[in-house]
Design a protein around this motif. Structure first.
Motif, mmCIF file in Angstrom:
data_model
loop_
_atom_site.group_PDB
_atom_site.id
_atom_site.type_symbol
_atom_site.label_atom_id
_atom_site.label_comp_id
_atom_site.label_asym_id
_atom_site.label_seq_id
_atom_site.Cartn_x
_atom_site.Cartn_y
_atom_site.Cartn_z
ATOM 1 N N ALA A 47 18.849 -9.062 47.763
ATOM 2 C CA ALA A 47 17.671 -8.285 47.363
ATOM 3 C C ALA A 47 18.085 -6.868 46.970
ATOM 4 O O ALA A 47 17.616 -6.320 45.968
ATOM 5 N N GLY A 81 8.570 -15.034 50.874
ATOM 6 C CA GLY A 81 9.847 -15.692 50.676
ATOM 7 C C GLY A 81 10.527 -16.156 51.946
ATOM 8 O O GLY A 81 11.592 -16.746 51.882
ATOM 9 N N ARG A 82 9.925 -15.873 53.107
ATOM 10 C CA ARG A 82 10.529 -16.347 54.355
ATOM 11 C C ARG A 82 10.504 -17.865 54.366
ATOM 12 O O ARG A 82 9.553 -18.479 53.883
ATOM 13 N N ASP A 120 20.376 -12.495 52.590
ATOM 14 C CA ASP A 120 19.145 -12.360 51.809
ATOM 15 C C ASP A 120 18.911 -10.902 51.430
ATOM 16 O O ASP A 120 18.594 -10.586 50.278
ATOM 17 N N PHE A 157 9.990 -11.882 48.098
ATOM 18 C CA PHE A 157 10.854 -11.776 49.274
ATOM 19 C C PHE A 157 10.371 -10.699 50.243
ATOM 20 O O PHE A 157 10.235 -10.938 51.445
ATOM 21 N N ALA A 214 15.993 -17.608 51.883
ATOM 22 C CA ALA A 214 14.764 -16.867 51.571
ATOM 23 C C ALA A 214 14.865 -16.213 50.195
ATOM 24 O O ALA A 214 13.911 -16.256 49.409
ATOM 25 N N TRP A 215 16.009 -15.622 49.880
ATOM 26 C CA TRP A 215 16.170 -14.989 48.569
ATOM 27 C C TRP A 215 16.205 -16.035 47.461
ATOM 28 O O TRP A 215 15.572 -15.858 46.411
ATOM 29 N N ALA A 249 12.743 -17.144 46.807
ATOM 30 C CA ALA A 249 11.992 -16.104 46.093
ATOM 31 C C ALA A 249 12.366 -16.109 44.609
ATOM 32 O O ALA A 249 11.486 -15.982 43.741
#
Length: 182
Positions: free
Chosen positions: A123, A61-62, A119, A56, A19-20, A23
């Protein structure tokens, strides 16, 4: 590295922060499309991190929610771009929103056996960089000269001192402008 699992089971090994990474990819693409700053510069990195955090933390961003469906020619859905545009519009509100969302994600149980979500860790690291890194603010007088008072009216060069600002204060407007230019 094994792919990130979505079913909540843990077979051991390293979780990949998909996810990250997604993003960051979206944020980098938006900044490159806008051609606002040189990739690799501190300004670019600040803009990419600010946009990646927004993507994210907004849920875009999922892995199950995509901003773009395929190649670089795909247009982003207007409602997703509007959401990102609204989130990046006001610096003070964005800063508070990022802090609240990160705190909420860190309070939630991590994947697998109580570990830290990779993730969220990335972040948080990006947010720490944006807060702790200071960049020299642009000299807007160099772009549009303002009328000045006579030289003998001032007491010195106090107003000419360089102004340092947290990186997120530069990155957020860059990201916001990149969204508008997309």
């Amino acid at each position: 590295m094994r792919p990130e699992r979505q079913d909540g089971t843990d077979e051991g090994g390293l979780l990949v922060p998909l996810a990250w990474l997604y993003a960051e990819c979206v944020a980098g693409g938006l900044l490159r499309t806008g051609d606002l700053t040189e990739p690799g510069s501190l300004e670019y990195r600040a803009g990419r991190d600010a946009l990646a955090l927004t993507v994210f933390l907004s849920g875009v961003g999922r892995p199950d929610v995509r901003l773009f469906d395929g190649g670089a020619d795909d247009a982003a859905p207007a409602d997703r771009m509007d959401e990102l545009r609204l989130l990046t519009a006001h610096a003070a509100a964005w800063r508070d929103w990022v802090r609240e969302r990160l705190d909420a994600l860190e309070a939630a149980p991590g994947p697998g056996s109580g570990g830290v979500d990779p993730d969220v860790a990335l972040a948080r690291s990006a947010w720490r960089r944006l807060e702790e890194t200071e960049l020299l603010a642009a000299d807007l007088d160099a772009i549009v000269p303002l009328p000045r008072e006579p030289a003998d009216a001032g007491e010195g060069d106090e107003d000419l001192a360089p102004v340092w600002t947290p990186a997120w204060r530069l990155g957020l407007p860059l990201g916001h402008l990149a969204i508008h230019l997309h």
